[in-house]
Design an enzyme around this catalytic site. Structure first.
Site, PDB file in Angstrom:
ATOM      1  N   THR A  78       0.833  -1.204   0.000  1.00  0.00           N
ATOM      2  CA  THR A  78       0.000   0.000   0.000  1.00  0.00           C
ATOM      3  C   THR A  78       0.866   1.251   0.000  1.00  0.00           C
ATOM      4  O   THR A  78       2.097   1.162   0.007  1.00  0.00           O
ATOM      5  CB  THR A  78      -0.967  -0.016   1.210  1.00  0.00           C
ATOM      6  N   ASN A  79       0.206   2.390  -0.054  1.00  0.00           N
ATOM      7  CA  ASN A  79       0.865   3.695  -0.004  1.00  0.00           C
ATOM      8  C   ASN A  79       0.490   4.400   1.274  1.00  0.00           C
ATOM      9  O   ASN A  79      -0.634   4.290   1.738  1.00  0.00           O
ATOM     10  CB  ASN A  79       0.361   4.586  -1.142  1.00  0.00           C
ATOM     11  N   GLU A  80       1.402   5.166   1.794  1.00  0.00           N
ATOM     12  CA  GLU A  80       1.111   6.004   2.965  1.00  0.00           C
ATOM     13  C   GLU A  80       0.136   7.093   2.534  1.00  0.00           C
ATOM     14  O   GLU A  80       0.397   7.848   1.595  1.00  0.00           O
ATOM     15  CB  GLU A  80       2.433   6.641   3.418  1.00  0.00           C
TER      16      GLU A  80
END
Lengths: 226, 226
Positions: B34-36
């Site tokens: 995932t992405n922050e």
């Protein structure tokens, strides 16, 4: 929540360490690999242990939960930070509940800038991973033969869960393993199976996480008296 | 929050689509890449657009934020779900703010059971990734020559941000790109640079996300009248 008056001041105030939530293993400043975990089981354990009058340290990965009253909280991001905090805290503890969903792998390199595929037009790429330290085995296994601290591990399994959990219990050197299945992830109620190194197996049917936490804290009565 | 009375009922009630939060790209039932992204910028945009009287649809990845009053919310998990929802919603919209941090890669396979390294003792392994659809380019580029809908993209860059954001603006066919740097991730105040396809460049110094949202919504005045 009602609680028996006798529980707020237990005969013995134990030092309990709880880990909760996921870890994040960064590939670059924005991307990371992680595990699904709300942290609710660990936070419920910490809250109920504090309500029983124990001294509780909660080592928490990134979650959107409030620190329960009376609980000392240490925030960590990745598996190695969690292990470092746990080694420090477990030294003077009586019991560990290892409810965190620690990533077993991390990207081999963490880049300082944003990761890009070498070939900007590529449709496929790969990420190299290296194994993280086995937090449960490290902490459980480092106990001496006369060590009285107890270690409760957690396993989330798909498929043949009990066989895998039993193997995990033995391989890691924990005293108990609490087995969840993947349906526990988004549920407020969970079913768990508690496997003991004495061969015991206790199934707790579908109940709120707080009630399951209370059952798991009854294991503290097995901490030898001083 | 105070607001000018004239703003609550704008001369034109526009249909605004906002995307917010990260996407999650699962490797198995528990692990994902995932992405922050807290989702705060997108949620602030949705909240402020609704407060201005626009009809707002918020397409949100997994975040721990409340839906702003008056906003219709659609929850998604991965990039392909986000794109499917966006295609449907953008058809009848006037403007899109693409604030979601969409993962550009996903694991090549999503396993039904828990992923395990082939060699259980291995210290290294690798994960195969495939490129996700480019959501911004797909939606922005699918507009016809006489299409009046506007598309505002976002870029989070490390290093030479403006050059990369300019290139992104052109490559994706957006009308504006809002450039953040990685320091925006955990901050309540952010500095952004708005780059327009007309060559314009506006820097907004460090301000709360709500104030930045208001500045970005002023771009709606560029939507041609009917």
């Amino acid at each position: 929540m009602s609680r028996a008056p006798g529980r707020a001041r237990p005969a013995r105030r134990l030092r309990v360490v709880v880990t909760a939530g996921p870890t994040r293993e960064h590939l670059d400043p924005v991307r990371y690999l992680t595990n699904e975990s709300s942290g609710k089981m660990g936070f419920a354990l910490a809250a109920r242990a504090a309500a029983r009058g124990h001294a509780v340290t909660l080592i928490a990965g990134p979650v959107a939960l409030q620190t329960p009253p009376g609980v000392r909280r240490i925030d960590v991001v990745d598996a190695r930070e969690l292990l470092a905090a746990l080694r420090r805290e477990f030294r003077s503890a009586d019991a560990l509940y290892m409810a965190a969903a620690v990533c077993d792998w991390r990207p081999a390199r963490r880049l300082a800038g944003k990761w890009r595929a070498k070939d900007e037009a590529a449709e496929r790429t790969r990420v190299e991973l290296v194994r993280n330290p086995d937090v449960l085995a490290t902490v459980a296994g480092a106990r001496g033969a006369r060590d009285q601290r107890i270690v409760v591990g957690f396993a989330l399994e798909t498929g043949d869960g009990i066989r895998r959990a039993r193997r995990k219990l033995e391989a890691k050197g924990a005293d108990w393993i609490v087995l969840n299945d993947a349906s526990a992830l988004h549920a407020s109620k969970v079913s768990v199976t508690i496997l003991g190194k004495d061969g015991s197996l206790v199934k707790i049917p579908r109940r709120p996480k707080e009630a399951v936490a209370d059952r798991l804290l009854d294991l503290l009565e097995r901490v030898p008296g001083q």
